[in-house]
Design a protein around this motif. Structure first.
Motif, mmCIF file in Angstrom:
data_model
loop_
_atom_site.group_PDB
_atom_site.id
_atom_site.type_symbol
_atom_site.label_atom_id
_atom_site.label_comp_id
_atom_site.label_asym_id
_atom_site.label_seq_id
_atom_site.Cartn_x
_atom_site.Cartn_y
_atom_site.Cartn_z
ATOM 1 N N ARG A 133 57.536 63.963 88.927
ATOM 2 C CA ARG A 133 58.537 64.944 89.377
ATOM 3 C C ARG A 133 58.348 65.271 90.853
ATOM 4 O O ARG A 133 59.329 65.383 91.603
ATOM 5 C CB ARG A 133 58.420 66.230 88.550
ATOM 6 N N ALA A 134 57.091 65.412 91.273
ATOM 7 C CA ALA A 134 56.811 65.721 92.684
ATOM 8 C C ALA A 134 57.300 64.599 93.598
ATOM 9 O O ALA A 134 57.971 64.851 94.618
ATOM 10 C CB ALA A 134 55.316 65.953 92.876
ATOM 11 N N PHE A 135 56.988 63.359 93.241
ATOM 12 C CA PHE A 135 57.426 62.223 94.057
ATOM 13 C C PHE A 135 58.957 62.124 94.077
ATOM 14 O O PHE A 135 59.550 61.837 95.118
ATOM 15 C CB PHE A 135 56.833 60.912 93.525
ATOM 16 N N THR A 136 59.576 62.385 92.930
ATOM 17 C CA THR A 136 61.037 62.328 92.852
ATOM 18 C C THR A 136 61.666 63.391 93.739
ATOM 19 O O THR A 136 62.658 63.135 94.442
ATOM 20 C CB THR A 136 61.503 62.508 91.398
ATOM 21 N N ASP A 137 61.108 64.590 93.735
ATOM 22 C CA ASP A 137 61.635 65.677 94.565
ATOM 23 C C ASP A 137 61.629 65.306 96.043
ATOM 24 O O ASP A 137 62.536 65.678 96.799
ATOM 25 C CB ASP A 137 60.812 66.953 94.373
ATOM 26 N N LEU A 138 60.603 64.578 96.458
ATOM 27 C CA LEU A 138 60.493 64.193 97.871
ATOM 28 C C LEU A 138 61.075 62.808 98.141
ATOM 29 O O LEU A 138 60.906 62.247 99.217
ATOM 30 C CB LEU A 138 59.025 64.237 98.330
ATOM 31 N N ARG A 139 61.767 62.267 97.139
ATOM 32 C CA ARG A 139 62.438 60.964 97.250
ATOM 33 C C ARG A 139 61.472 59.847 97.659
ATOM 34 O O ARG A 139 61.774 58.997 98.493
ATOM 35 C CB ARG A 139 63.613 61.046 98.233
ATOM 36 N N ILE A 140 60.290 59.892 97.066
ATOM 37 C CA ILE A 140 59.298 58.828 97.265
ATOM 38 C C ILE A 140 59.299 57.987 95.991
ATOM 39 O O ILE A 140 58.965 58.489 94.920
ATOM 40 C CB ILE A 140 57.899 59.401 97.538
ATOM 41 N N PRO A 141 59.697 56.712 96.093
ATOM 42 C CA PRO A 141 59.841 55.885 94.887
ATOM 43 C C PRO A 141 58.493 55.430 94.316
ATOM 44 O O PRO A 141 57.871 54.504 94.828
ATOM 45 C CB PRO A 141 60.662 54.684 95.380
ATOM 46 N N VAL A 142 58.060 56.108 93.264
ATOM 47 C CA VAL A 142 56.822 55.751 92.571
ATOM 48 C C VAL A 142 57.114 55.755 91.077
ATOM 49 O O VAL A 142 57.721 56.696 90.560
ATOM 50 C CB VAL A 142 55.682 56.748 92.877
ATOM 51 N N GLN A 143 56.690 54.706 90.379
ATOM 52 C CA GLN A 143 56.936 54.603 88.943
ATOM 53 C C GLN A 143 55.789 55.249 88.160
ATOM 54 O O GLN A 143 54.648 55.312 88.627
ATOM 55 C CB GLN A 143 57.085 53.131 88.551
ATOM 56 N N SER A 144 56.108 55.682 86.960
ATOM 57 C CA SER A 144 55.132 56.403 86.145
ATOM 58 C C SER A 144 53.890 55.564 85.857
ATOM 59 O O SER A 144 52.773 56.084 85.850
ATOM 60 C CB SER A 144 55.770 56.849 84.821
ATOM 61 N N TRP A 145 54.071 54.259 85.624
ATOM 62 C CA TRP A 145 52.900 53.436 85.303
ATOM 63 C C TRP A 145 51.943 53.368 86.495
ATOM 64 O O TRP A 145 50.725 53.302 86.316
ATOM 65 C CB TRP A 145 53.320 52.030 84.859
ATOM 66 N N GLN A 146 52.505 53.399 87.710
ATOM 67 C CA GLN A 146 51.658 53.374 88.901
ATOM 68 C C GLN A 146 50.853 54.666 89.005
ATOM 69 O O GLN A 146 49.682 54.647 89.405
ATOM 70 C CB GLN A 146 52.522 53.191 90.145
#
Length: 232
Positions: free
Chosen positions: A35-48
């Motif tokens: 959620r934090a990465f999504t809020d800042l529009r940083i593309p990170v997948q959950s598995w990572q």
């Protein structure tokens, strides 16, 4: 351990990681970071994210948000904390978590919580475990500058328990736990309850791997803990 204290004065110690080892929290951390990465529009997948859970927070950001400026990194940490706290009611002890602490204590060994969780998170985790009366000593994020896989948190746990690495065992669910234990010279036991594979834990240095704390509790004699019992 102080130089003037003989190593056999204090009972051997079993050091426990907490997140993913005793408390079912790893995937709540994954969700909060996502959620934090999504809020800042940083593309990170959950598995990572899951692959980095248990790692020092700064190293996690070095791995997953390499281009983020300091302000963004601070914002990510604040958001992760906020979102994780919002899900705290979902935390629960993993199978056998309370039982293994009770068993270790009943055998005359020290129970040590060797975590690098922040103080507020750690307080919540301890409340979920509800076994503070069994804990000999503990660590938290405020004790080290860099957490696992660096061995600092393990060194501090040993010093507080006043035992040498040869009179301790470290139980953890992450590759970073095993690597920290190996670097500190402590025998490591892996558990699968954090979502890391048996092969990865063994490759990182775990001597044996169990499904969870309950499995370890049932097969304690087949683990390095038995060596500690022989030292009493």
């Amino acid at each position: 351990m102080p130089d003037d204290v003989p190593d056999d004065v204090h009972p051997p110690a079993v050091l426990f990681d907490v997140d993913g080892t005793l408390v079912d929290s790893n995937y709540l951390h994954v969700h909060a970071w996502h959620r934090a990465f999504t809020d800042l529009r940083i593309p990170v997948q959950s598995w990572q994210i899951h692959r980095s859970i248990g790692m020092d927070g700064e190293k996690l950001l070095d791995t997953l948000a390499t281009a983020a400026e300091e302000d963004s990194r601070n914002r990510l940490k604040d958001l992760h904390k906020q979102y994780y706290q919002e899900t705290a009611s979902l935390l629960s002890p993993l199978p056998g978590a309370r039982e293994i602490l009770e068993l270790i204590d009943s055998m005359g060994l020290q129970v040590v919580l060797a975590t690098s969780a922040p103080e507020d998170e750690f307080a919540t985790l301890r409340a979920v475990l509800d076994r503070d009366d069994l804990i000999s000593t503990a660590t938290s994020a405020q004790d080290v500058e860099t957490a696992k896989p660096e061995p600092d948190i393990v060194h501090i746990a040993l010093a507080r328990a006043q035992v040498s690495p040869q009179r301790a065992v470290f139980v953890g669910d992450a590759v970073w736990d095993a690597k920290a234990g190996v670097a500190a010279g402590v025998a490591c036991i892996g558990v699968l309850s954090g979502g890391v594979s048996r092969g990865e834990l063994e490759q990182a240095g775990a001597e044996v791997v169990f499904d969870n704390a309950l499995d370890l509790c049932t097969h304690l004699a087949d683990s390095p803990v038995q060596r500690l019992l022989d030292l009493r």
